[in-house]
Design an enzyme around this catalytic site. Structure first.
Site, PDB file in Angstrom:
ATOM      1  N   THR A  17      -0.665 -40.075  -1.371  1.00 30.72           N
ATOM      2  CA  THR A  17      -1.493 -39.840  -2.551  1.00 30.72           C
ATOM      3  C   THR A  17      -2.939 -40.055  -2.146  1.00 30.72           C
ATOM      4  OG1 THR A  17      -1.302 -42.152  -3.263  1.00 30.72           O
ATOM      5  CG2 THR A  17       0.307 -40.590  -4.154  1.00 30.72           C
ATOM      6  N   SER A  40      -4.691   8.142 -30.552  1.00 24.99           N
ATOM      7  CA  SER A  40      -6.065   7.836 -30.170  1.00 24.99           C
ATOM      8  C   SER A  40      -5.995   7.104 -28.836  1.00 24.99           C
ATOM      9  CB  SER A  40      -6.734   6.946 -31.223  1.00 24.99           C
ATOM     10  OG  SER A  40      -7.917   6.343 -30.720  1.00 24.99           O
ATOM     11  N   THR A  41      -7.074   7.167 -28.088  1.00 23.66           N
ATOM     12  CA  THR A  41      -7.132   6.331 -26.886  1.00 23.66           C
ATOM     13  C   THR A  41      -6.853   4.876 -27.227  1.00 23.66           C
ATOM     14  OG1 THR A  41      -8.705   7.770 -25.742  1.00 23.66           O
ATOM     15  CG2 THR A  41      -8.687   5.442 -25.093  1.00 23.66           C
ATOM     16  N   ASN A  42      -7.286   4.488 -28.431  1.00 23.33           N
ATOM     17  CA  ASN A  42      -7.238   3.079 -28.804  1.00 23.33           C
ATOM     18  C   ASN A  42      -5.832   2.542 -29.055  1.00 23.33           C
ATOM     19  OD1 ASN A  42      -9.939   3.510 -28.651  1.00 23.33           O
ATOM     20  ND2 ASN A  42     -10.303   3.441 -30.854  1.00 23.33           N
ATOM     21  N   LYS A  88      -4.320 -21.518  21.134  1.00 20.79           N
ATOM     22  CA  LYS A  88      -4.518 -21.968  19.744  1.00 20.79           C
ATOM     23  C   LYS A  88      -3.805 -21.021  18.776  1.00 20.79           C
ATOM     24  CE  LYS A  88      -8.223 -23.732  16.767  1.00 20.79           C
ATOM     25  NZ  LYS A  88      -7.910 -23.108  15.479  1.00 20.79           N
ATOM     26  N   THR A 126     -10.942   6.150 -22.780  1.00 16.26           N
ATOM     27  CA  THR A 126     -10.868   7.518 -23.278  1.00 16.26           C
ATOM     28  C   THR A 126     -10.741   8.520 -22.130  1.00 16.26           C
ATOM     29  OG1 THR A 126     -12.105   7.027 -25.296  1.00 16.26           O
ATOM     30  CG2 THR A 126     -12.113   9.308 -24.551  1.00 16.26           C
ATOM     31  N   SER A 129      -7.347 -17.645  18.513  1.00 16.34           N
ATOM     32  CA  SER A 129      -8.740 -17.739  18.936  1.00 16.34           C
ATOM     33  C   SER A 129      -9.025 -16.781  20.081  1.00 16.34           C
ATOM     34  CB  SER A 129      -9.053 -19.172  19.389  1.00 16.34           C
ATOM     35  OG  SER A 129     -10.354 -19.263  19.931  1.00 16.34           O
ATOM     36  N   SER A 130     -10.257 -16.283  20.091  1.00 17.52           N
ATOM     37  CA  SER A 130     -10.703 -15.439  21.200  1.00 17.52           C
ATOM     38  C   SER A 130     -11.315 -16.266  22.321  1.00 17.52           C
ATOM     39  CB  SER A 130     -11.741 -14.433  20.684  1.00 17.52           C
ATOM     40  OG  SER A 130     -12.871 -15.126  20.159  1.00 17.52           O
TER      41      SER A 130
END
Length: 466
Positions: free
Chosen positions: A192, A145-147, A330, A106, A324-325
């Site tokens: 698999t 209506s909002t609905n 990497k 609404t 990576s730090s």
């Protein structure tokens, strides 16, 4: 220094009066909702498709009410002009409400009514708030209506957004299919349960992924068509109370004319269409399938590119950033990882939407706002992720062809290929000996006189349909 005072106007509702700046287009109902609902970082103004869909419905409603003689043509045309301003991209910043709100939407409907009313008043030469001339409810919301407005607008917005998603998914599918062709003769071992199985080509693997995406997209297409069945004209609970004779049919015709979408139709049972929100669960489920399929592909690529020296190392994903730090050199599969996380969020939205759909009572489900927020977010995430996946990962993938060929030739899995010729018992013995000694099944088969080198190559090519 004298402080400049912002001019204010006063509006009232059943609760009392509020003062708001004269330059804003929303009114008292929007202000109340903005004060009540401060729950998330998602605001209606962030979703132009929803705003434009609301404006289109208000435009269609005004034209329909004019055409059936219920609304003065001057008033109707001003509302239409205001709605067209919004669909052209104006005044979106006036839709200030949180996407999560009580009241079945609404507040959102009232926000649209007020913004359109005040813009229409300007078109007529009046000041904002002169509601004696043109009123947000009496005129802009006439016969509505909002609905019926909110779910209809939501469906039109979702229809548009899924169109973009499907376009992006088709680009993604084509990229996978192009890689399938590129790697059509690149031999590798299929697996698999994470164990070596039988030979295949890398192209077949990419081709399977392309088919999976195509099937997932088909699910979205099916639901997308159903989004065009609207309950507009049903008003509060689907009985059409307060709507004028002929309005519903004319409103649907107007929507077709405005949007150019001939598939828009009126639900055959407006009461059921107002109470039932299953369509949103259906769409969410289709979106979840897309997300899970994309995530499965991302998982496979992370495995196939793992290592690279200590893992599968069969394909190389494009390096996009340092990984990576602390570990020099990497590089991580960050694009695939991001796709995984998008899928997790889409699945989370699906859980919330499912709960909301189930929780509706009697003639109305008041929880459509959370459905809207989740669906909009899921579509945007998937559309963006599919583009990212395509451009920053799939198109740049390369294959370690010789490594995969070596794995095939050294794999006990080739015993399966030879089994129809040498027999299951002999093939089993070859596989066991290969696993125990590290010898190649191909060499063992030739050494034991079971097959010639030419037969080995022929059987492998036949197995791969090369």
């Amino acid at each position: 220094m004298t402080e400049v005072q912002t001019p204010l106007r006063t509006e009232s509702d059943l609760i009392g009066t509020v003062e708001l700046p004269t330059d804003v287009y929303y009114g008292v109902n929007t202000v109340r909702a903005a004060e009540n609902f401060q729950l998330s970082s998602s605001r209606i103004e962030q979703f132009p498709e929803l705003i434009e869909a609301l404006a289109i419905i208000k435009q269609a409603a005004a034209a329909a009410n004019r055409d059936v003689g219920a609304l003065d043509a001057t008033i109707a045309n001003a509302i239409i002009a205001a709605a067209q301003d919004i669909t052209a991209g104006q005044l979106h910043d006036q839709f200030i409400l949180d996407m999560i709100q009580g009241g079945a939407g609404t507040s959102t409907n009232m926000n649209a009514n007020e913004v359109i009313a005040n813009r229409a008043l300007e078109h007529l030469g009046y000041a904002k708030g002169d509601y004696d001339v043109l009123h947000p409810l009496n005129h802009v919301n006439m016969g509505q209506s909002t609905n019926d407005v909110y779910p209809s607008a939501l469906k039109l917005a979702l229809h548009k957004m899924t169109g973009t998603l499907l376009t992006n998914l088709e680009t993604f599918r084509k990229a996978l299919r192009a890689k399938a062709e590129e790697f059509s003769s690149t031999v590798k071992m299929g697996r698999t349960q994470m164990q070596i199985a039988v030979p295949m080509t890398l192209g077949q693997e990419f081709g399977a992924w392309a088919t999976m995406i195509e099937r997932a997209a088909t699910g979205v297409k099916r639901v997308r068509f159903d989004l065009l069945e609207l309950n507009l004209g049903g008003t509060a609970i689907g009985t059409g109370i307060n709507a004028n004779v002929g309005y519903r049919e004319r409103a649907i015709e107007q929507l077709r004319e405005i949007t150019g979408i001939n598939g828009i139709s009126s639900a055959p049972d407006l009461i059921a269409a107002t109470a039932d929100t299953q369509i949103f669960a259906d769409l969410s489920g289709a979106l979840k399938r897309v997300g899970l399929t994309m995530s499965k592909i991302a998982n496979d690529l992370r495995l196939l590119s793992s290592g690279p020296s200590g893992g599968f190392g069969e394909v190389n994903l494009p390096a996009r950033q340092a990984g990576s730090s602390i570990m020099p050199g990497k590089v991580n599969p960050v694009i695939a990882e991001a796709v995984n996380q998008v899928a997790y969020q889409v699945a989370g939205h699906d859980a919330a939407i499912s709960m909301a759909v189930e929780a509706g009572q009697l003639e109305l489900n008041p929880f459509e706002p959370i459905m809207a927020r989740g669906l909009f977010d899921s579509i945007a995430l998937l559309a963006n992720a599919s583009t990212m996946f395509t451009e920053k990962c799939i198109t740049g993938i390369t294959a370690n062809t010789q490594l995969m060929r070596d794995v095939v030739e050294g794999s006990a899995g080739l015993a399966t290929v030879f089994s129809p010729v040498v027999g299951y018992k002999a093939a089993t013995a070859l596989a066991v000996e290969a696993n125990e000694t590290g010898a190649k099944v191909t060499d063992l088969a030739v050494a034991k006189g079971l097959l010639s080198r030419d037969q080995v190559e022929q059987l492998l090519n036949e197995a791969l349909a090369l």
